[in-house]
Design a protein around this motif. Structure first.
Motif, PDB file in Angstrom:
ATOM      1  N   ILE A 112      29.177  50.888  50.627  1.00  0.00           N
ATOM      2  CA  ILE A 112      29.638  51.541  49.403  1.00  0.00           C
ATOM      3  C   ILE A 112      31.151  51.666  49.512  1.00  0.00           C
ATOM      4  O   ILE A 112      31.674  52.177  50.502  1.00  0.00           O
ATOM      5  CB  ILE A 112      29.007  52.937  49.230  1.00  0.00           C
ATOM      6  N   ILE A 113      31.860  51.195  48.486  1.00  0.00           N
ATOM      7  CA  ILE A 113      33.319  51.261  48.461  1.00  0.00           C
ATOM      8  C   ILE A 113      33.727  51.952  47.167  1.00  0.00           C
ATOM      9  O   ILE A 113      33.258  51.577  46.090  1.00  0.00           O
ATOM     10  CB  ILE A 113      33.943  49.850  48.527  1.00  0.00           C
ATOM     11  N   THR A 114      34.564  52.959  47.283  1.00  0.00           N
ATOM     12  CA  THR A 114      35.017  53.685  46.093  1.00  0.00           C
ATOM     13  C   THR A 114      36.380  53.165  45.645  1.00  0.00           C
ATOM     14  O   THR A 114      37.084  52.495  46.392  1.00  0.00           O
ATOM     15  CB  THR A 114      35.139  55.199  46.367  1.00  0.00           C
ATOM     16  N   GLU A 125      48.564  62.896  46.110  1.00  0.00           N
ATOM     17  CA  GLU A 125      47.814  62.132  47.097  1.00  0.00           C
ATOM     18  C   GLU A 125      46.516  61.633  46.483  1.00  0.00           C
ATOM     19  O   GLU A 125      46.004  62.203  45.532  1.00  0.00           O
ATOM     20  CB  GLU A 125      47.542  62.943  48.376  1.00  0.00           C
ATOM     21  N   ARG A 126      46.016  60.531  47.041  1.00  0.00           N
ATOM     22  CA  ARG A 126      44.756  59.971  46.570  1.00  0.00           C
ATOM     23  C   ARG A 126      43.971  59.440  47.755  1.00  0.00           C
ATOM     24  O   ARG A 126      44.533  59.165  48.818  1.00  0.00           O
ATOM     25  CB  ARG A 126      44.994  58.893  45.515  1.00  0.00           C
ATOM     26  N   PHE A 127      42.649  59.307  47.537  1.00  0.00           N
ATOM     27  CA  PHE A 127      41.742  58.934  48.616  1.00  0.00           C
ATOM     28  C   PHE A 127      40.833  57.799  48.179  1.00  0.00           C
ATOM     29  O   PHE A 127      40.502  57.664  47.003  1.00  0.00           O
ATOM     30  CB  PHE A 127      40.877  60.134  49.023  1.00  0.00           C
ATOM     31  N   LYS A 128      40.423  57.030  49.163  1.00  0.00           N
ATOM     32  CA  LYS A 128      39.459  55.951  48.974  1.00  0.00           C
ATOM     33  C   LYS A 128      38.498  56.036  50.152  1.00  0.00           C
ATOM     34  O   LYS A 128      38.918  56.307  51.276  1.00  0.00           O
ATOM     35  CB  LYS A 128      40.183  54.604  48.961  1.00  0.00           C
ATOM     36  N   VAL A 147      37.761  56.995  55.608  1.00  0.00           N
ATOM     37  CA  VAL A 147      38.514  57.606  54.515  1.00  0.00           C
ATOM     38  C   VAL A 147      39.956  57.127  54.618  1.00  0.00           C
ATOM     39  O   VAL A 147      40.569  57.189  55.686  1.00  0.00           O
ATOM     40  CB  VAL A 147      38.443  59.148  54.583  1.00  0.00           C
ATOM     41  N   PHE A 148      40.477  56.639  53.491  1.00  0.00           N
ATOM     42  CA  PHE A 148      41.857  56.167  53.425  1.00  0.00           C
ATOM     43  C   PHE A 148      42.634  57.103  52.513  1.00  0.00           C
ATOM     44  O   PHE A 148      42.115  57.584  51.510  1.00  0.00           O
ATOM     45  CB  PHE A 148      41.913  54.737  52.884  1.00  0.00           C
ATOM     46  N   ARG A 149      43.888  57.337  52.865  1.00  0.00           N
ATOM     47  CA  ARG A 149      44.717  58.294  52.124  1.00  0.00           C
ATOM     48  C   ARG A 149      46.058  57.667  51.803  1.00  0.00           C
ATOM     49  O   ARG A 149      46.625  56.939  52.633  1.00  0.00           O
ATOM     50  CB  ARG A 149      44.912  59.539  52.988  1.00  0.00           C
ATOM     51  N   ALA A 163      44.760  59.422  57.517  1.00  0.00           N
ATOM     52  CA  ALA A 163      43.712  60.401  57.246  1.00  0.00           C
ATOM     53  C   ALA A 163      43.163  60.835  58.604  1.00  0.00           C
ATOM     54  O   ALA A 163      43.022  60.018  59.520  1.00  0.00           O
ATOM     55  CB  ALA A 163      42.606  59.786  56.406  1.00  0.00           C
ATOM     56  N   SER A 164      42.868  62.082  58.742  1.00  0.00           N
ATOM     57  CA  SER A 164      42.425  62.578  60.041  1.00  0.00           C
ATOM     58  C   SER A 164      41.018  62.072  60.364  1.00  0.00           C
ATOM     59  O   SER A 164      40.211  61.801  59.477  1.00  0.00           O
ATOM     60  CB  SER A 164      42.443  64.103  60.053  1.00  0.00           C
ATOM     61  N   GLU A 165      40.752  61.952  61.658  1.00  0.00           N
ATOM     62  CA  GLU A 165      39.414  61.547  62.108  1.00  0.00           C
ATOM     63  C   GLU A 165      38.381  62.596  61.711  1.00  0.00           C
ATOM     64  O   GLU A 165      37.219  62.277  61.497  1.00  0.00           O
ATOM     65  CB  GLU A 165      39.406  61.331  63.628  1.00  0.00           C
TER      66      GLU A 165
END
Length: 188
Positions: A112-114, A125-128, A147-149, A163-165
């Motif tokens: 699943i990819i957002t 900021e945005r996240f994927k 999680v990518f930021r 993005a933090s672990e």
């Protein structure tokens, strides 16, 4: 000197020829559909002659199954999910990510990819998120989240930021918690 290539057919005959070829191909397909798939073919045996016995499959008993387990295969749960990964983890992942727009969701590969998502509280900021479901069992190590930021700078350009672990782990834990809830709800 004429360099054009002629086929020997008049312009009026060409559509008729195309139609005849198309009819021949369709007729061949219809004839193939009437064939009995359970027909056994003769095998030669030592000393001559032929025997009609069930041949072995190249892929073993049961053949090649691309879309999950069959009833005759070990480990068939009878759930009829039609997907290649654990149904609870799949549904829990979709539920957990329901606030984000999806770019793609592959139930057979378990990916699943957002799309990028910007929270209302933080417009800079945005996240994927990418979710990978790793098997058919409901296990703690059966799901991976990445999680990518990105952060927007003063010029309005998005730049990658770490993005933090813990964010990855929190996402995985949220999916596992929801999967357990779904399993309990189904059992009970």
């Amino acid at each position: 000197m004429n360099l054009s290539v002629t086929t020997g057919l008049s312009r009026a005959a060409r559509p008729l020829l195309r139609g005849a070829v198309a009819a021949f191909l369709v007729g061949g397909l219809v004839a193939c559909s009437a064939a009995d798939p359970n027909t056994t073919y003769p095998r030669s045996r030592p000393g001559g002659g032929a025997t009609y016995e069930e041949s072995e499959s190249l892929f073993g008993p049961g053949g090649l199954n691309l879309f999950g387990g069959g009833k005759e295969q070990p480990g068939f749960d009878g759930g009829g999910t039609g997907i290649g990964v654990n149904a609870f983890l799949w549904r829990a992942s979709l539920d957990t990510l329901s606030f984000m727009p999806l770019a793609s969701a592959d139930p057979f590969g378990g990916v699943i990819i957002t799309e990028w998502y910007t929270p209302e509280q933080s417009a800079r900021e945005r996240f994927k998120v990418n979710i990978f479901i790793l098997g058919r069992e409901l296990r703690a190590d059966g799901v991976r989240a990445s999680v990518f930021r990105q952060v927007r700078d003063e010029a309005g350009v998005w730049a990658d930021a770490p993005a933090s672990e813990e964010t990855n782990t929190e996402m995985e834990d949220a999916i596992l918690t929801r999967a357990r809830q779904l399993r309990i709800a189904q059992a009970g």
